[in-house]
Motif scaffolding. Structure first.
Motif, PDB file in Angstrom:
ATOM      1  N   CYS A 200      -6.051  -1.694   6.114  1.00  0.00           N
ATOM      2  CA  CYS A 200      -6.808  -0.911   5.138  1.00  0.00           C
ATOM      3  C   CYS A 200      -8.100  -0.402   5.762  1.00  0.00           C
ATOM      4  O   CYS A 200      -8.873  -1.183   6.332  1.00  0.00           O
ATOM      5  CB  CYS A 200      -7.119  -1.766   3.913  1.00  0.00           C
ATOM      6  SG  CYS A 200      -8.151  -0.929   2.677  1.00  0.00           S
TER       7      CYS A 200
ATOM      8  N   CYS B  26       0.818  -1.218   0.000  1.00  0.00           N
ATOM      9  CA  CYS B  26       0.000   0.000   0.000  1.00  0.00           C
ATOM     10  C   CYS B  26       0.853   1.271   0.000  1.00  0.00           C
ATOM     11  O   CYS B  26       0.317   2.379  -0.058  1.00  0.00           O
ATOM     12  CB  CYS B  26      -0.914   0.027   1.225  1.00  0.00           C
ATOM     13  SG  CYS B  26      -1.934  -1.446   1.412  1.00  0.00           S
TER      14      CYS B  26
ATOM     15  N   HIS C 277     -11.148  -2.058   3.748  1.00  0.00           N
ATOM     16  CA  HIS C 277     -10.875  -3.432   3.309  1.00  0.00           C
ATOM     17  C   HIS C 277     -12.133  -4.182   2.880  1.00  0.00           C
ATOM     18  O   HIS C 277     -12.134  -4.881   1.857  1.00  0.00           O
ATOM     19  CB  HIS C 277     -10.186  -4.210   4.430  1.00  0.00           C
ATOM     20  CG  HIS C 277      -9.873  -5.630   4.068  1.00  0.00           C
ATOM     21  ND1 HIS C 277      -8.878  -5.972   3.182  1.00  0.00           N
ATOM     22  CD2 HIS C 277     -10.455  -6.794   4.447  1.00  0.00           C
ATOM     23  CE1 HIS C 277      -8.841  -7.282   3.037  1.00  0.00           C
ATOM     24  NE2 HIS C 277      -9.795  -7.815   3.793  1.00  0.00           N
TER      25      HIS C 277
ATOM     26  N   LEU D 233      -4.713   3.681   3.865  1.00  0.00           N
ATOM     27  CA  LEU D 233      -3.869   2.943   4.804  1.00  0.00           C
ATOM     28  C   LEU D 233      -3.908   3.600   6.174  1.00  0.00           C
ATOM     29  O   LEU D 233      -3.602   4.782   6.319  1.00  0.00           O
ATOM     30  CB  LEU D 233      -2.426   2.891   4.297  1.00  0.00           C
ATOM     31  CG  LEU D 233      -1.440   2.073   5.138  1.00  0.00           C
ATOM     32  CD1 LEU D 233      -1.822   0.593   5.123  1.00  0.00           C
ATOM     33  CD2 LEU D 233      -0.010   2.261   4.621  1.00  0.00           C
TER      34      LEU D 233
END
Length: 267
Positions: A49, A19, A52, A43
């Protein structure tokens, strides 16, 4: 093969390197542009994340496809001994440079592991084992050595061995097809007999392989983005990766190698 644990991504043991270290461009895969070395806006400080569970809905399907072959945790916990780039900024440039190289090394290890224990490659077992030992030793090197690795030369050397192994495995299939390196984007191959076929480096973006027989097919480098694999049989296929499977479309009837996980976004 059973997937080697050290070649499976463990995001919880990584400092979000994919990331940060890698660039991406605004496209159907990513909602924004991001430069190499720039942390993704999603991030979090704990290296997780922030979106996510909704990556695809938020315009980041590329993130759900990516696989580092375990390079993230290797660089984070081994090469840099658990020192987060946030806490040790002086290490960040080296860490971000080492990560893609480690991923390349782990990818090669994945391919070698795939054919190492197959009965049909018995004549190559010793050489395969030596190559694996050498690569694994290289992955434990200090950053300076890793950054000096000539990945192109290394891939060329290993590829000669991978081709020999593939030929031995596919030798049992008569009348197998060779589509190596072809542009087959959008091809209609539903139900096709591709058993033992060479699909090395083949562009199959958006192709229809629904119900196709891909057993013992060589899939190294095949671009399966958006490929319809619903009901296809990939058992025993050679050099298939999680990255490829994640990028394709499949369903509960798709049969995949035991070393790979069924993507959560498949129907």
């Amino acid at each position: 093969m059973h997937a080697p644990e050290n070649l499976l991504a463990d995001c919880g043991s990584c400092f979000g390197l994919c990331c940060v270290a890698l660039p991406f461009a605004k496209s159907s895969d990513f909602a924004v542009d991001k430069a190499a070395g720039e942390p993704c806006r999603n991030l979090r400080q704990d290296s997780k994340c922030g979106i996510h569970s909704t990556l695809r809905e938020k315009g980041f399907p590329g993130c759900t496809v990516y696989d580092c072959f375990g390079a993230g945790q290797k660089v984070s916990q081994s090469t840099f001994a658990g020192q987060d780039w946030r806490e040790q900024p002086s290490n960040s440039s080296e860490m971000f440079a080492v990560f893609p190289i480690m991923r390349d090394l782990h990818e090669l290890l994945w391919y070698l592991a795939d054919v190492r224990d197959r009965d049909s490659t018995a004549t190559l077992h010793d050489r395969l084992a030596r190559e694996i030992d050498e690569l694994e030793a290289l992955t434990t090197s200090v950053p300076d050595i890793l950054m000096s690795v000539d990945v192109t030369m290394l891939r060329s050397r290993v590829n000669e061995l991978l081709i020999r192994a593939s030929d031995l495995i596919r030798a049992e299939v008569k009348g197998k097809k060779n589509y190596r390196g072809r542009d087959m984007m959008g091809a209609k191959l539903a139900g096709a007999n591709l058993r033992g076929a060479s699909l090395r480096g083949t562009y199959l973006i958006g192709a229809t392989l629904r119900g196709a027989d891909l057993r013992l097919a060589d899939l190294i480098g095949a671009d399966l983005r958006g490929t319809d694999l619903r009901g296809a049989d990939l058992r025993g296929s050679i050099y298939a990766t999680q990255f490829q499977i994640n990028a394709a479309q499949g369903d509960l009837a798709t049969r995949i190698p035991e070393s790979l996980a069924r993507p959560s976004h498949w129907a």
